[in-house]
Structure formats: C-alpha cells, structure tokens
Write a protein that holds these residues in place. Structure first.
Motif, PDB file in Angstrom:
ATOM      1  N   ASP A  35    -104.031 -46.048  25.287  1.00  0.00           N
ATOM      2  CA  ASP A  35    -104.561 -44.735  25.656  1.00  0.00           C
ATOM      3  C   ASP A  35    -103.461 -43.899  26.295  1.00  0.00           C
ATOM      4  O   ASP A  35    -102.667 -44.420  27.095  1.00  0.00           O
ATOM      5  N   PHE A  36    -103.468 -42.606  25.963  1.00  0.00           N
ATOM      6  CA  PHE A  36    -102.472 -41.665  26.471  1.00  0.00           C
ATOM      7  C   PHE A  36    -103.167 -40.457  27.077  1.00  0.00           C
ATOM      8  O   PHE A  36    -104.299 -40.128  26.712  1.00  0.00           O
ATOM      9  N   THR A  37    -102.449 -39.749  27.933  1.00  0.00           N
ATOM     10  CA  THR A  37    -102.890 -38.418  28.339  1.00  0.00           C
ATOM     11  C   THR A  37    -102.712 -37.512  27.122  1.00  0.00           C
ATOM     12  O   THR A  37    -102.004 -37.874  26.165  1.00  0.00           O
ATOM     13  N   VAL A  42     -98.621 -42.807  28.867  1.00  0.00           N
ATOM     14  CA  VAL A  42     -99.463 -44.000  28.728  1.00  0.00           C
ATOM     15  C   VAL A  42    -100.380 -44.130  29.945  1.00  0.00           C
ATOM     16  O   VAL A  42     -99.927 -44.073  31.091  1.00  0.00           O
ATOM     17  N   ILE A  43    -101.671 -44.315  29.665  1.00  0.00           N
ATOM     18  CA  ILE A  43    -102.676 -44.543  30.709  1.00  0.00           C
ATOM     19  C   ILE A  43    -103.030 -46.022  30.783  1.00  0.00           C
ATOM     20  O   ILE A  43    -103.115 -46.611  31.857  1.00  0.00           O
ATOM     21  N   ASP A  59     -94.744 -52.265  32.351  1.00  0.00           N
ATOM     22  CA  ASP A  59     -93.545 -51.747  31.676  1.00  0.00           C
ATOM     23  C   ASP A  59     -93.762 -50.358  31.087  1.00  0.00           C
ATOM     24  O   ASP A  59     -92.797 -49.608  30.905  1.00  0.00           O
ATOM     25  N   ILE A  60     -95.016 -50.024  30.733  1.00  0.00           N
ATOM     26  CA  ILE A  60     -95.236 -48.814  29.937  1.00  0.00           C
ATOM     27  C   ILE A  60     -96.114 -47.752  30.583  1.00  0.00           C
ATOM     28  O   ILE A  60     -96.012 -46.577  30.226  1.00  0.00           O
ATOM     29  N   VAL A  61     -96.995 -48.117  31.507  1.00  0.00           N
ATOM     30  CA  VAL A  61     -97.913 -47.142  32.115  1.00  0.00           C
ATOM     31  C   VAL A  61     -97.130 -46.047  32.834  1.00  0.00           C
ATOM     32  O   VAL A  61     -96.161 -46.321  33.529  1.00  0.00           O
ATOM     33  N   GLY A  62     -97.566 -44.810  32.618  1.00  0.00           N
ATOM     34  CA  GLY A  62     -96.931 -43.669  33.263  1.00  0.00           C
ATOM     35  C   GLY A  62     -95.717 -43.139  32.512  1.00  0.00           C
ATOM     36  O   GLY A  62     -95.216 -42.068  32.824  1.00  0.00           O
ATOM     37  N   ARG A  63     -95.269 -43.876  31.530  1.00  0.00           N
ATOM     38  CA  ARG A  63     -94.128 -43.437  30.717  1.00  0.00           C
ATOM     39  C   ARG A  63     -94.649 -42.781  29.447  1.00  0.00           C
ATOM     40  O   ARG A  63     -95.751 -43.064  28.998  1.00  0.00           O
ATOM     41  N   HIS A  64     -93.839 -41.940  28.849  1.00  0.00           N
ATOM     42  CA  HIS A  64     -94.247 -41.200  27.652  1.00  0.00           C
ATOM     43  C   HIS A  64     -94.192 -42.086  26.408  1.00  0.00           C
ATOM     44  O   HIS A  64     -93.405 -43.042  26.334  1.00  0.00           O
ATOM     45  N   HIS A  65     -95.012 -41.743  25.427  1.00  0.00           N
ATOM     46  CA  HIS A  65     -95.060 -42.427  24.134  1.00  0.00           C
ATOM     47  C   HIS A  65     -93.680 -42.541  23.496  1.00  0.00           C
ATOM     48  O   HIS A  65     -93.410 -43.499  22.758  1.00  0.00           O
ATOM     49  N   ARG A  66     -92.784 -41.591  23.764  1.00  0.00           N
ATOM     50  CA  ARG A  66     -91.463 -41.604  23.116  1.00  0.00           C
ATOM     51  C   ARG A  66     -90.700 -42.896  23.391  1.00  0.00           C
ATOM     52  O   ARG A  66     -89.758 -43.215  22.668  1.00  0.00           O
ATOM     53  N   GLN A  67     -91.122 -43.665  24.424  1.00  0.00           N
ATOM     54  CA  GLN A  67     -90.463 -44.941  24.703  1.00  0.00           C
ATOM     55  C   GLN A  67     -90.561 -45.897  23.517  1.00  0.00           C
ATOM     56  O   GLN A  67     -89.773 -46.835  23.418  1.00  0.00           O
ATOM     57  N   ARG A  80     -92.835 -33.209  18.583  1.00  0.00           N
ATOM     58  CA  ARG A  80     -93.504 -32.317  19.548  1.00  0.00           C
ATOM     59  C   ARG A  80     -94.780 -31.729  18.940  1.00  0.00           C
ATOM     60  O   ARG A  80     -95.811 -31.644  19.612  1.00  0.00           O
ATOM     61  N   GLN A  81     -94.726 -31.374  17.660  1.00  0.00           N
ATOM     62  CA  GLN A  81     -95.916 -30.834  16.997  1.00  0.00           C
ATOM     63  C   GLN A  81     -97.001 -31.901  16.876  1.00  0.00           C
ATOM     64  O   GLN A  81     -98.195 -31.608  17.007  1.00  0.00           O
ATOM     65  N   PHE A  82     -96.617 -33.120  16.628  1.00  0.00           N
ATOM     66  CA  PHE A  82     -97.550 -34.248  16.554  1.00  0.00           C
ATOM     67  C   PHE A  82     -98.397 -34.292  17.826  1.00  0.00           C
ATOM     68  O   PHE A  82     -99.628 -34.375  17.765  1.00  0.00           O
ATOM     69  N   TRP A  83     -97.754 -34.217  18.997  1.00  0.00           N
ATOM     70  CA  TRP A  83     -98.484 -34.284  20.261  1.00  0.00           C
ATOM     71  C   TRP A  83     -99.253 -33.001  20.554  1.00  0.00           C
ATOM     72  O   TRP A  83    -100.341 -33.043  21.134  1.00  0.00           O
TER      73      TRP A  83
END
Length: 191
Positions: A35-37, A42-43, A59-67, A80-83
């Motif tokens: 789940d993401f904002t 990452v939520i 490792d991933i919560v609070g970081r952006h999907h781009r990771q 950027r358009q995807f999001w």
C-alpha cells in the motif's frame, strides 16, 4: 421487539464484517500486496510482498516507490505521470521490472488501484502482484535463441493455407526478395 431487530442487524453486520475480513486475510496470505500514499510513499506491505522483495517492512515503509525502480525510470516523465494518474483514480496494470533492495532484478505482474475514502477521494494506492521473473527469463532465453537462429539461418513462416506471414533478412537475401514483395503471397511463388 425493537431491541431484537437491532440485535439481529448487529449480528448480521458482524457476520458480514467477519466474512469480509477472512476473505481479505485469505487473499493477503497468498498474493503480494503493498500500500502507498497517493504520492507513492510506502504505508504497508504484506509478508508475501516482503518475501518476494527479500526485505523487511522497516526497510521500505515511509520511502517512495522509486526505491524499487531503476534510476532512469524513476527520473522519467512517464513515471511521474504514472503516479499522477494513480492519484487521480486511474488504475494501472501490467508487467513491471523492479529491483530488490539488493539491486537484484525481478519482474512483477501487477495491478495498482486507487482506494477511495467515503467522500470519493483517493486516500491510498494498493498494489497486488505476482512474481513472474522465471517466466520472463524463460521468454528472454527463447527470444535469444530465436534471434540467434534468425541471424544464422534463412527462416520463413506461413499460415495454414501456405501464405507468407514473415521471413527473416537471411531468407529474403538468399531468395532475392524483399519482405514486402512476398508477404501475403502463396508458397507457390518460390516453386
């Protein structure tokens, strides 16, 4: 009597909620979910997703999907358009190349879908996915073999009635034709 009706409605509601929760739990036990904002942070993620990505939630919560993406993709206008599309309520699905935190490549067949609140606003993005890395690698091996054969041999493909669908450059050079001259023609032109 009024209290009995309320009690029955409450019991029915609890049964429905319980059934929905067990359905969600069953799905969550077998399908990778993250789940993401609406902006891509990452939520939460389930154990199936964490196992596929070989990472922990911390490792991933609070970081952006781009990771999970190659840096070139993450810096692109398409990304950027995807999001932006997701935040506006447009679902996305497909086969996506991603990276584990170790840098190892994997492929996910995934659907990203917006989840709306009671007012209809997108309040999170849920992604469900399956790891299809083995299938993609097999297709890539088959493609490499096909390309190697095509570079080294003359090859032509016909439909079941004997009409030319496709021919590689080696075939066309060997036979003295251009593909557009033979495509759709019957095999008899070679006889």
């Amino acid at each position: 009597m009024f209290n009995r009706q309320i009690k029955q409605q409450l019991e029915t509601t609890q049964q429905v909620v319980s059934q929905l929760q067990s359905t969600f739990d069953a799905i969550d036990d077998h399908v990778a979910r993250i789940d993401f904002t609406p902006t891509g942070d990452v939520i939460d993620a389930n154990n199936v997703f964490l196992g596929a990505m070989q990472c922990s939630l911390e490792d991933i919560v609070g970081r952006h999907h781009r990771q999970f993406c190659d840096s070139e993709l993450a810096a692109s206008d398409d990304y950027r358009q995807f999001w932006r599309d997701l935040a506006q309520g447009v679902a996305k699905k497909g086969r996506f190349k991603r990276r584990r935190p170790t840098g190892e490549e994997l492929w996910l067949e995934a659907t990203y879908f917006p989840v709306r609140d009671a007012q209809g606003r997108v309040n999170r993005i849920m992604k469900i996915a399956s790891d299809v890395t083995a299938e993609v690698e097999q297709l890539n091996r088959q493609r490499s073999i096909t390309e190697a054969i095509s570079r080294s041999m003359a090859a032509i493909e016909f439909d079941t009635q004997g009409h030319v669908l496709w021919a590689n450059d080696n075939f066309c050079r060997t036979m003295g034709y251009r593909l557009e001259d033979i495509q759709g023609k019957h095999h008899r032109i070679f006889c």
